[in-house]
Design a protein around this motif. Structure first.
Motif, mmCIF file in Angstrom:
data_model
loop_
_atom_site.group_PDB
_atom_site.id
_atom_site.type_symbol
_atom_site.label_atom_id
_atom_site.label_comp_id
_atom_site.label_asym_id
_atom_site.label_seq_id
_atom_site.Cartn_x
_atom_site.Cartn_y
_atom_site.Cartn_z
ATOM 1 N N LEU A 169 -5.194 -4.555 32.697
ATOM 2 C CA LEU A 169 -3.992 -5.363 32.430
ATOM 3 C C LEU A 169 -3.857 -5.658 30.937
ATOM 4 O O LEU A 169 -2.743 -5.649 30.402
ATOM 5 N N PHE A 170 -4.975 -5.897 30.277
ATOM 6 C CA PHE A 170 -4.954 -6.169 28.830
ATOM 7 C C PHE A 170 -4.422 -4.958 28.072
ATOM 8 O O PHE A 170 -3.590 -5.098 27.163
ATOM 9 N N ASN A 171 -4.901 -3.776 28.427
ATOM 10 C CA ASN A 171 -4.451 -2.543 27.767
ATOM 11 C C ASN A 171 -2.968 -2.272 28.011
ATOM 12 O O ASN A 171 -2.306 -1.626 27.197
ATOM 13 N N LYS A 172 -2.454 -2.780 29.150
ATOM 14 C CA LYS A 172 -1.022 -2.642 29.446
ATOM 15 C C LYS A 172 -0.196 -3.787 28.845
ATOM 16 O O LYS A 172 0.998 -3.901 29.095
ATOM 17 N N LYS A 173 -0.868 -4.649 28.077
ATOM 18 C CA LYS A 173 -0.243 -5.802 27.418
ATOM 19 C C LYS A 173 0.318 -6.822 28.402
ATOM 20 O O LYS A 173 1.240 -7.570 28.091
ATOM 21 N N LYS A 174 -0.272 -6.854 29.594
ATOM 22 C CA LYS A 174 0.098 -7.875 30.587
ATOM 23 C C LYS A 174 -0.918 -9.014 30.453
ATOM 24 O O LYS A 174 -1.799 -9.207 31.289
ATOM 25 N N TYR A 175 -0.762 -9.771 29.376
ATOM 26 C CA TYR A 175 -1.788 -10.740 28.995
ATOM 27 C C TYR A 175 -1.951 -11.904 29.983
ATOM 28 O O TYR A 175 -3.086 -12.303 30.270
ATOM 29 N N ILE A 209 -17.379 -9.800 40.085
ATOM 30 C CA ILE A 209 -17.221 -9.964 38.630
ATOM 31 C C ILE A 209 -16.741 -8.651 38.013
ATOM 32 O O ILE A 209 -15.793 -8.624 37.229
ATOM 33 N N SER A 210 -17.394 -7.554 38.399
ATOM 34 C CA SER A 210 -17.064 -6.249 37.853
ATOM 35 C C SER A 210 -15.620 -5.858 38.171
ATOM 36 O O SER A 210 -14.895 -5.360 37.310
ATOM 37 N N GLU A 211 -15.197 -6.118 39.406
ATOM 38 C CA GLU A 211 -13.821 -5.774 39.811
ATOM 39 C C GLU A 211 -12.795 -6.553 38.986
ATOM 40 O O GLU A 211 -11.819 -5.995 38.489
ATOM 41 N N ASN A 212 -13.019 -7.863 38.851
ATOM 42 C CA ASN A 212 -12.088 -8.690 38.072
ATOM 43 C C ASN A 212 -12.097 -8.296 36.604
ATOM 44 O O ASN A 212 -11.060 -8.285 35.947
ATOM 45 N N TYR A 213 -13.281 -7.976 36.105
ATOM 46 C CA TYR A 213 -13.420 -7.598 34.688
ATOM 47 C C TYR A 213 -12.645 -6.310 34.391
ATOM 48 O O TYR A 213 -11.856 -6.247 33.445
ATOM 49 N N GLU A 214 -12.871 -5.297 35.219
ATOM 50 C CA GLU A 214 -12.203 -4.014 35.006
ATOM 51 C C GLU A 214 -10.690 -4.131 35.204
ATOM 52 O O GLU A 214 -9.895 -3.506 34.499
ATOM 53 N N SER A 269 -7.405 -12.586 35.646
ATOM 54 C CA SER A 269 -8.542 -11.763 36.102
ATOM 55 C C SER A 269 -9.819 -12.112 35.345
ATOM 56 O O SER A 269 -10.892 -12.258 35.936
ATOM 57 N N PHE A 270 -9.711 -12.263 34.042
ATOM 58 C CA PHE A 270 -10.891 -12.604 33.234
ATOM 59 C C PHE A 270 -11.429 -13.993 33.586
ATOM 60 O O PHE A 270 -12.641 -14.213 33.602
ATOM 61 N N MET A 271 -10.524 -14.920 33.873
ATOM 62 C CA MET A 271 -10.949 -16.266 34.257
ATOM 63 C C MET A 271 -11.723 -16.238 35.571
ATOM 64 O O MET A 271 -12.728 -16.933 35.739
ATOM 65 N N ALA A 272 -11.244 -15.425 36.527
ATOM 66 C CA ALA A 272 -11.928 -15.300 37.819
ATOM 67 C C ALA A 272 -13.347 -14.764 37.630
ATOM 68 O O ALA A 272 -14.290 -15.217 38.272
ATOM 69 N N ALA A 273 -13.493 -13.795 36.713
ATOM 70 C CA ALA A 273 -14.821 -13.239 36.431
ATOM 71 C C ALA A 273 -15.685 -14.249 35.678
ATOM 72 O O ALA A 273 -16.876 -14.390 35.947
ATOM 73 N N ALA A 274 -15.067 -14.989 34.747
ATOM 74 C CA ALA A 274 -15.816 -15.944 33.919
ATOM 75 C C ALA A 274 -16.335 -17.133 34.725
ATOM 76 O O ALA A 274 -17.357 -17.720 34.387
ATOM 77 N N GLU A 275 -15.642 -17.481 35.799
ATOM 78 C CA GLU A 275 -16.121 -18.573 36.660
ATOM 79 C C GLU A 275 -17.469 -18.228 37.294
ATOM 80 O O GLU A 275 -18.300 -19.105 37.540
ATOM 81 N N SER A 326 -6.848 -12.161 24.758
ATOM 82 C CA SER A 326 -5.703 -12.246 25.669
ATOM 83 C C SER A 326 -4.832 -13.454 25.325
ATOM 84 O O SER A 326 -3.599 -13.348 25.249
ATOM 85 N N HIS A 327 -5.472 -14.612 25.126
ATOM 86 C CA HIS A 327 -4.711 -15.815 24.758
ATOM 87 C C HIS A 327 -4.038 -15.646 23.400
ATOM 88 O O HIS A 327 -2.886 -16.053 23.213
ATOM 89 N N PHE A 328 -4.754 -15.046 22.455
ATOM 90 C CA PHE A 328 -4.204 -14.888 21.106
ATOM 91 C C PHE A 328 -2.989 -13.959 21.127
ATOM 92 O O PHE A 328 -1.946 -14.273 20.534
ATOM 93 N N GLN A 329 -3.104 -12.831 21.829
ATOM 94 C CA GLN A 329 -1.996 -11.878 21.896
ATOM 95 C C GLN A 329 -0.797 -12.468 22.640
ATOM 96 O O GLN A 329 0.356 -12.237 22.251
#
Length: 427
Positions: free
Chosen positions: A289-295, A279-284, A301-307, A322-325
């Motif tokens: 990726l979010f900060n690099k605007k690769k939404y 979870i931590s790896e996918n989250y980070e 990655s966030f979905m993998a952690a959220a599962e 991420s979805h909004f941006q």
């Protein structure tokens, strides 16, 4: 002369009685300047009340009372307005309390300020706008860098022994909302009454030491060890049966698979602790990726952690953003339907998103208008196949949009006629 005056007064009196002349203008002539001023202030106050400007109305009634302190009308108006202002102040104060409990300090602060605007001496609102329990003279603190899974409430429990004291940490760090903190953020833990700096440092050391004793998450090796005796048991069974050599492999393989399936059923599901590393790896990775605007990649990655951790508010917040941006990026690229999908996904993660419904509607309307106008453009240039294609795109979403259905029928009819004429000529 006296007789003339008496006659004039008598006639005037008779006219007043008969209703031909109003008495008010006559009385107004004899009103004092003070009385007129009081009436004027009261009239202005009443007008302001109708516009819900109670504070301004109160000022008018106070002015009226400075002119005539005995004015019962002004006194009554003042009492009514003060009652309304107090009720409003209380309403804002109670809203602020609820927001404070949720850790939404910026929103709570606005409510407390609104309470003071209505009632400047509201003690509760004043107290809430001043930091509580923090020693003003020292303002000593330690710094805690947030790790995955930690929250401000958890920090309050670690250092103060009471999760409700998250308000102290939140206000000391000037956080707008304690639920919006991020991994890696440095949080100041201030000294409070009965918990000096040394005690904070000791509690921090104890907490970090307890974290070190937790062994890294790894998949248990027990299931692998259990497979070996299963194979040995199969060999024993095969030897006793003594089937033909050619058929030995089939029952052996079947038995292995059967026993492995039984073993797999007995294996426990991985716990949250066992999944924590993944979870931590996918989250980070998602944050990077979010900060690099690769939404799109961040969403994956966030979905993998959220599962593995579906109730994590920070993850859900990142998925929303991420979805909004990505929706905004696609909208600006004129990919309206794809943008609409992302805004709809964002709305699922945050039902209180005020902009999402507007963007969803805007995406659909812009898409329909674009392709409807393109259809008209192509139809005017007698490019019927392209016009039909554009209008079909609109009709699939909204058959009742403007004149798309009759226009489409007309274009299809003309197109068929032209095609039949072409075929006739070729024959």
């Amino acid at each position: 002369m006296k007789i003339k005056k008496l006659l004039t007064v008598s006639v005037l009196f008779m006219l007043i009685i008969s209703g031909c002349v109003s008495i008010d203008p006559l009385l107004n002539k004899f009103e004092s300047k003070e009385t007129k001023l009081v009436r004027q202030y009261i009239a202005e106050g009443e007008a302001l009340e109708k516009e819900d400007l109670f504070s301004n109305a109160l000022e008018q009634y106070k002015l009226a009372l400075t002119v005539d302190p005995e004015s019962e009308e002004a006194v009554q108006h003042k009492k009514n307005v003060l009652s309304k202002l107090w009720q409003r102040a209380q309403l804002h104060y109670k809203k602020g309390i609820k927001l404070d409990e949720q850790g939404k300090y910026e929103a709570a602060r606005k409510e407390y300020l609104s309470a003071l605007q209505n009632w400047p001496d509201h003690k509760g609102a004043k107290d809430k706008l001043t930091p509580g329990e923090v020693e003003e003279e020292k303002k000593d603190y330690i710094i805690h860098t947030l790790k995955y899974g930690e929250s401000v409430s958890q920090l309050a429990m670690i250092y103060y022994g009471d999760f409700k004291k998250h308000t102290i940490i939140g206000k000391f760090n000037v956080l707008k909302d304690v639920t919006k903190v991020r991994v890696g953020e440095k949080i100041k833990i201030p000294v409070i009454e009965n918990i000096p700096l040394q005690k904070l440092k000791q509690r921090q050391k104890n907490y970090f030491d307890s974290q070190k004793t937790v062994s890294p998450v790894a998949v248990p090796e027990k299931p692998e060890k259990k497979i070996e005796p299963i194979v040995e048991e199969v060999k024993v069974e095969v030897e006793t049966i003594q089937p033909p050599v050619v058929e030995e492999t089939e029952p052996k393989q079947e038995l292995i698979e059967e026993n492995m399936q039984k073993e797999a059923v007995q294996m426990p599901e991985p716990s949250f602790e066992e999944n924590k590393k993944e979870i931590s790896e996918n989250y980070e990775q998602g944050i990077d990726l979010f900060n690099k605007k690769k939404y799109p990649e961040a969403i994956t990655s966030f979905m993998a952690a959220a599962e593995l951790d579906p109730k994590n508010e920070s993850l859900l917040d990142y998925l929303f953003n991420s979805h909004f941006q990505q929706g905004l990026a696609l909208f600006n690229s004129k990919e309206y339907l794809s943008a609409k999908d992302h805004f709809e996904s964002a709305l699922k993660y945050d039902e209180n998103c005020e902009k999402c419904p507007d963007y969803i509607e805007k995406c659909e309307e812009t898409y329909k208008e674009k392709h409807y106008n393109l259809g008209i453009h192509y139809f005017g240039k007698e490019q019927l196949s392209k016009a039909i294609e554009e209008w079909n795109l609109v009709k699939e979403i909204d058959p009742d949009y403007k004149e798309v259905t009759p226009n489409l029928k007309k274009a299809e009819m003309l197109y068929k006629r032209l095609e039949s004429i072409k075929q006739g000529k070729s024959e």
